[in-house]
Design an enzyme around this catalytic site. Structure first.
Site, mmCIF file in Angstrom:
data_model
loop_
_atom_site.group_PDB
_atom_site.id
_atom_site.type_symbol
_atom_site.label_atom_id
_atom_site.label_comp_id
_atom_site.label_asym_id
_atom_site.label_seq_id
_atom_site.Cartn_x
_atom_site.Cartn_y
_atom_site.Cartn_z
ATOM 1 N N HIS A 103 -2.120 -12.210 1.590
ATOM 2 C CA HIS A 103 -1.892 -11.964 3.126
ATOM 3 C C HIS A 103 -2.314 -13.176 3.918
ATOM 4 O O HIS A 103 -3.219 -12.834 4.678
ATOM 5 C CB HIS A 103 -2.017 -10.594 3.885
ATOM 6 C CG HIS A 103 -3.151 -10.064 3.350
ATOM 7 N ND1 HIS A 103 -4.447 -10.462 3.513
ATOM 8 C CD2 HIS A 103 -3.507 -8.603 2.701
ATOM 9 C CE1 HIS A 103 -5.592 -9.890 3.021
ATOM 10 N NE2 HIS A 103 -5.004 -8.731 2.665
ATOM 11 N N HIS A 118 -8.681 -10.312 -1.308
ATOM 12 C CA HIS A 118 -8.518 -10.342 0.206
ATOM 13 C C HIS A 118 -9.676 -11.230 0.659
ATOM 14 O O HIS A 118 -10.815 -10.950 0.685
ATOM 15 C CB HIS A 118 -8.960 -8.754 0.603
ATOM 16 C CG HIS A 118 -8.878 -8.723 2.280
ATOM 17 N ND1 HIS A 118 -7.941 -7.678 2.745
ATOM 18 C CD2 HIS A 118 -9.458 -9.157 3.178
ATOM 19 C CE1 HIS A 118 -8.159 -7.716 4.096
ATOM 20 N NE2 HIS A 118 -8.904 -8.735 4.463
ATOM 21 N N ARG A 123 -0.555 4.342 -0.960
ATOM 22 C CA ARG A 123 -1.281 5.507 -0.481
ATOM 23 C C ARG A 123 -1.214 6.745 -1.644
ATOM 24 O O ARG A 123 -0.812 6.389 -2.990
ATOM 25 C CB ARG A 123 -1.224 6.091 0.818
ATOM 26 C CG ARG A 123 -0.872 4.955 2.116
ATOM 27 C CD ARG A 123 -2.349 4.339 2.032
ATOM 28 N NE ARG A 123 -2.222 3.507 3.383
ATOM 29 C CZ ARG A 123 -3.042 2.425 3.633
ATOM 30 N NH1 ARG A 123 -3.715 2.006 2.665
ATOM 31 N NH2 ARG A 123 -3.118 1.974 4.635
ATOM 32 N N LYS A 175 -7.544 -6.720 -8.093
ATOM 33 C CA LYS A 175 -7.740 -7.045 -6.604
ATOM 34 C C LYS A 175 -9.134 -6.918 -6.337
ATOM 35 O O LYS A 175 -9.766 -6.047 -6.232
ATOM 36 C CB LYS A 175 -6.810 -6.113 -5.657
ATOM 37 C CG LYS A 175 -6.853 -6.027 -4.517
ATOM 38 C CD LYS A 175 -6.096 -7.383 -3.702
ATOM 39 C CE LYS A 175 -6.337 -7.405 -2.418
ATOM 40 N NZ LYS A 175 -5.758 -6.396 -1.260
ATOM 41 N N ASN A 224 -6.553 0.265 -3.264
ATOM 42 C CA ASN A 224 -7.633 0.689 -2.240
ATOM 43 C C ASN A 224 -7.297 2.236 -1.929
ATOM 44 O O ASN A 224 -7.324 2.538 -0.773
ATOM 45 C CB ASN A 224 -7.741 -0.058 -0.928
ATOM 46 C CG ASN A 224 -6.421 -0.145 -0.421
ATOM 47 O OD1 ASN A 224 -5.488 0.108 -0.591
ATOM 48 N ND2 ASN A 224 -6.552 -0.518 1.114
ATOM 49 N N HIS A 246 -0.438 3.873 8.153
ATOM 50 C CA HIS A 246 -1.627 4.888 8.593
ATOM 51 C C HIS A 246 -0.880 6.271 9.177
ATOM 52 O O HIS A 246 0.084 5.753 9.977
ATOM 53 C CB HIS A 246 -2.566 4.450 9.411
ATOM 54 C CG HIS A 246 -3.296 3.362 8.672
ATOM 55 N ND1 HIS A 246 -4.605 3.798 7.706
ATOM 56 C CD2 HIS A 246 -3.546 1.952 8.409
ATOM 57 C CE1 HIS A 246 -5.016 2.631 7.436
ATOM 58 N NE2 HIS A 246 -4.101 1.873 7.657
ATOM 59 N N ALA A 279 -6.554 -0.285 10.360
ATOM 60 C CA ALA A 279 -5.984 -1.634 10.494
ATOM 61 C C ALA A 279 -4.521 -1.401 9.456
ATOM 62 O O ALA A 279 -4.888 -0.875 8.460
ATOM 63 C CB ALA A 279 -6.775 -2.561 9.983
ATOM 64 N N HIS A 330 0.827 -1.161 -0.166
ATOM 65 C CA HIS A 330 0.115 -0.041 0.060
ATOM 66 C C HIS A 330 0.940 1.209 0.014
ATOM 67 O O HIS A 330 1.561 1.466 1.036
ATOM 68 C CB HIS A 330 -0.888 -0.027 1.384
ATOM 69 C CG HIS A 330 -1.687 -0.957 1.201
ATOM 70 N ND1 HIS A 330 -3.167 -1.100 0.642
ATOM 71 C CD2 HIS A 330 -1.533 -2.383 1.829
ATOM 72 C CE1 HIS A 330 -3.745 -2.499 1.027
ATOM 73 N NE2 HIS A 330 -2.887 -3.249 1.446
HETATM 74 C C1 NCD Z 1 -4.689 -2.253 4.628
HETATM 75 C C2 NCD Z 1 -4.766 -0.923 4.337
HETATM 76 O O1 NCD Z 1 -4.665 -0.092 5.364
HETATM 77 O O2 NCD Z 1 -4.908 -0.523 3.022
HETATM 78 N N1 NCD Z 1 -4.621 -2.721 5.752
HETATM 79 C C3 NCD Z 1 -4.392 -3.943 6.537
HETATM 80 O O3 NCD Z 1 -4.628 -4.062 7.823
HETATM 81 N N2 NCD Z 1 -3.791 -4.817 5.756
HETATM 82 C C4 NCD Z 1 -5.811 -3.188 3.757
HETATM 83 C C5 NCD Z 1 -5.633 -4.646 3.531
HETATM 84 O O4 NCD Z 1 -4.711 -5.212 2.887
HETATM 85 O O5 NCD Z 1 -6.615 -5.403 4.233
HETATM 86 ZN ZN ZN Z 2 -3.273 -5.316 1.750
#
Ligand code: NCD
Ligand code: ZN
Length: 336
Positions: A168, A134, A16, A95, A40, A244, A256, A14
């Site tokens: 994952h 996922h 961002r 995805k 995402n 994050h 998360a 990710h």
């Molecule tokens: C991921 C995210 O923050 O984009 N978060 C995570 O807990 N893994 C999204 C994901 O892969 O589930």
């Molecule tokens: Zn992810």
């Protein structure tokens, strides 16, 4: 002791957008030759224009670094075969997220009605576009991945020519599913190789280890470790590094995601060495992904050395990594 890795790849990342992209993209590009970039964003990446524009912003953020962002498209059941064909050259995979199951997945799939998904999955299968999933149900949090396995089985059976990557994975059931279906593959993260639910919530709550899917039981971690350490040919490294801002992690309603990208290779070297498996790290972090996805990443030699590395407490005052302030036994010596 040193080990040289040839073009390491992170097949679930990710990055961002905006300020966070500027902070984290260079950190991945420093040691990885390429990464599969998750779609995402808000809004999710669902058009060819969005894919190309996002790739351009990533390339801009990494500057001169030798790094290939492999792009993904956010699964929508109303994509047409013509659209998929037109976007095929720009992406490596699509995805699929169950709606609302994780960060920014509200526009994902509800219900898993095969009749609804089939036109897009059939077209992807014909075009040779892999599907990344996922895989979590909306059930009890510890059972979500296990409950999703029948859906993987249904997809794998109905679309035998579709490459399906279980993203994952966190359970022994998912590892076992790899053996039953030729077209099922998986990514494994760094954090799920290191931690169980105990590390997240067994003592004082550790928000920086909270992620989806949640870390599971010791026997699950053992199964993941076994697959990773033997560099199981259907398994690839995918960090799921998911930054994050600290304010969103150290808060009620903690977001998360575990941020691991900058320390992933030293931490993997430490883990593989401690299990006498350093010789298989190259396959786990690069060769398997090259074979499974058929990619040819840019040349990048990463030399790691067994010598202490103090993981920063925080990057740019914003994002806290796994192992923050702790010492790892391996560090990146040189990248060439
Ligand atoms: C991921 C995210 O923050 O984009 N978060 C995570 O807990 N893994 C999204 C994901 O892969 O589930
Ligand atoms: Zn992810």
């Amino acid at each position: 002791m040193v080990i040289t890795l040839d073009s390491p790849l992170d097949m679930h990342l990710h990055l961002r957008d905006g300020d966070m992209l500027q902070i984290v993209a260079p950190l991945s590009a420093e040691t990885f030759a390429g990464a599969l970039v998750m779609p995402n964003l808000v809004p999710p990446v669902t058009t060819k224009e969005a894919v190309c524009a996002y790739r351009a912003r990533i390339c801009d953020a990494v500057g001169e670094a030798c790094f290939t962002p492999y792009m993904t498209l956010f699964f929508k059941s109303d994509y047409t075969p013509e659209f998929l064909e037109s976007v095929k050259e720009e992406i490596l995979a699509v995805k699929l997220y169950p709606a609302g199951i994780t960060t920014n997945s509200e526009g994902g799939v509800s219900g898993f009605d095969l009749a609804e998904l089939s036109p897009v999955l059939g077209a992807m299968s014909e075009l040779g576009i892999p599907l990344c999933v996922h895989g979590e149900s909306a059930g009890f949090v510890m059972d979500r991945e296990k409950e999703f396995i029948p859906i993987y089985e249904k997809l794998a059976t109905h679309f035998p020519n579709l490459k399906i990557v279980m993203e994952h994975i966190t359970t022994k059931e998912a590892v076992a599913a790899l053996e039953r279906f030729e077209n099922l593959y998986a990514t494994i993260t760094l954090h799920h190789l290191y931690i169980t639910l105990d590390d997240v919530a067994g003592g004082l709550l550790q928000p920086h280890l909270f992620c989806k899917p949640i870390a599971k039981r010791p026997e699950d971690r053992e199964a993941l470790l076994k697959a990773a350490l033997e560099a199981h040919e259907k398994v690839m490294f995918g960090s799921d590094s998911a930054p994050h801002p600290r304010s969103a992690k150290e808060a009620p309603g903690c977001a998360a995601g575990v941020f691991t990208a900058p320390l992933a290779l030293p931490a993997l070297a430490q883990l593989f060495e401690s299990h006498g498996a350093l010789g298989r790290l190259q396959a786990f972090v690069s060769d398997n992904a090259r074979r499974i996805y058929g990619v040819n990443p840019p040349e990048k030699e990463v030399i790691l050395e067994k010598s202490p590395y103090l993981v920063p407490e925080i990057y740019e005052g914003t994002v806290v990594p796994m192992f923050a302030g702790q010492s790892l036994q391996w560090r990146v010596l040189r990248v060439g």
